[in-house]
Design an enzyme around this catalytic site. Sequence first.
Site, PDB file in Angstrom:
ATOM      1  N   CYS A  97      -1.401   6.151   9.061  1.00 43.00           N
ATOM      2  CA  CYS A  97      -1.695   4.869   8.419  1.00 43.00           C
ATOM      3  C   CYS A  97      -2.792   5.125   7.399  1.00 43.00           C
ATOM      4  O   CYS A  97      -2.737   6.128   6.688  1.00 43.00           O
ATOM      5  CB  CYS A  97      -2.105   3.815   9.458  1.00 43.00           C
ATOM      6  SG  CYS A  97      -3.526   4.287  10.467  1.00 43.00           S
TER       7      CYS A  97
ATOM      8  N   ARG B 131       0.839  -1.206   0.000  1.00 45.54           N
ATOM      9  CA  ARG B 131       0.000   0.000   0.000  1.00 45.54           C
ATOM     10  C   ARG B 131       0.870   1.250   0.000  1.00 45.54           C
ATOM     11  O   ARG B 131       0.580   2.222  -0.712  1.00 45.54           O
ATOM     12  CB  ARG B 131      -0.939  -0.002   1.204  1.00 45.54           C
ATOM     13  CG  ARG B 131      -2.004  -1.090   1.151  1.00 45.54           C
ATOM     14  CD  ARG B 131      -2.932  -1.023   2.336  1.00 45.54           C
ATOM     15  NE  ARG B 131      -3.778   0.159   2.304  1.00 45.54           N
ATOM     16  CZ  ARG B 131      -4.536   0.570   3.314  1.00 45.54           C
ATOM     17  NH1 ARG B 131      -4.542  -0.112   4.459  1.00 45.54           N
ATOM     18  NH2 ARG B 131      -5.285   1.642   3.197  1.00 45.54           N
TER      19      ARG B 131
END
Length: 271
Positions: A233, A177
Amino acid sequence: MSSASVIQPGDLALAPGVVLIDCRFSLADPLQGQALYRQGHIPGAYFLDLNTDLAGPVQRYGGRHPLPDADGFASKLASLGVGPDTDVVAYDDSRLAFSARLWWLMRSLGFKPPRLLDGGYQAWLALGQEPELNDAPAANACAPVSGSVFSGVCDIEGLKQAQQRGALLLDSREERRYRGLEEPIDPVAGHIPGAINRPWQGVTSATGIVGNTPQQREHLGDALDAGELVVYCGSGVTACVNLFSLALAGREAATLYAGSWSDWCSYLDGD
């Protein structure tokens, strides 16, 4: 003294009077945590839900899990008998992914941070313990703390100011990611320019056992030496696992970008 600590499942019986909080949750199925709690939990534990208790309502900006209202969160804790000095133990079954969010929220409000259960619920079951199937017991509510304000947090403007000061950004998501090779949740792949990657899963083993201090320092690497550090995050949840790791490694001074990647990429459309 570090604000971060763990408790072994076998030591719960040696900690009378603690308030137990079950933080189990699934991002793929938001009702799963409550269902798992009803199917069995550590006796006496209360349940807090990520979406409704540990986060606030989703808005156009602010990310997928914005912080809850501070006074409302303090009132929720008070309804469970949790005041600023209460001993709390929190657990999940996701390698601290959700119990660390509670740890950060309580620490940020100036409460005594909860200890996190090493290995989570599964480690407790592995001892041969019998789960409780009943609803949570009636709580001895206490007076809520008013005028609460979360500290150690920034929004996107605070992030930009930190970047101008030369702060180091730490991206807590999985490497794929971070590199933009896949993005299963948010509409844009990639990472905030200049950020380094320390996936939150590096804080524990695959079974949720928390690494010792040297292992935490190895996981974090040169991030420990940054003059100013901002951690993010996808939505400000698993970043708290890395913030827990930082505290275990002896570094308390780090900021959570609460909206994280889901907030940052929401501004890319120019609206």
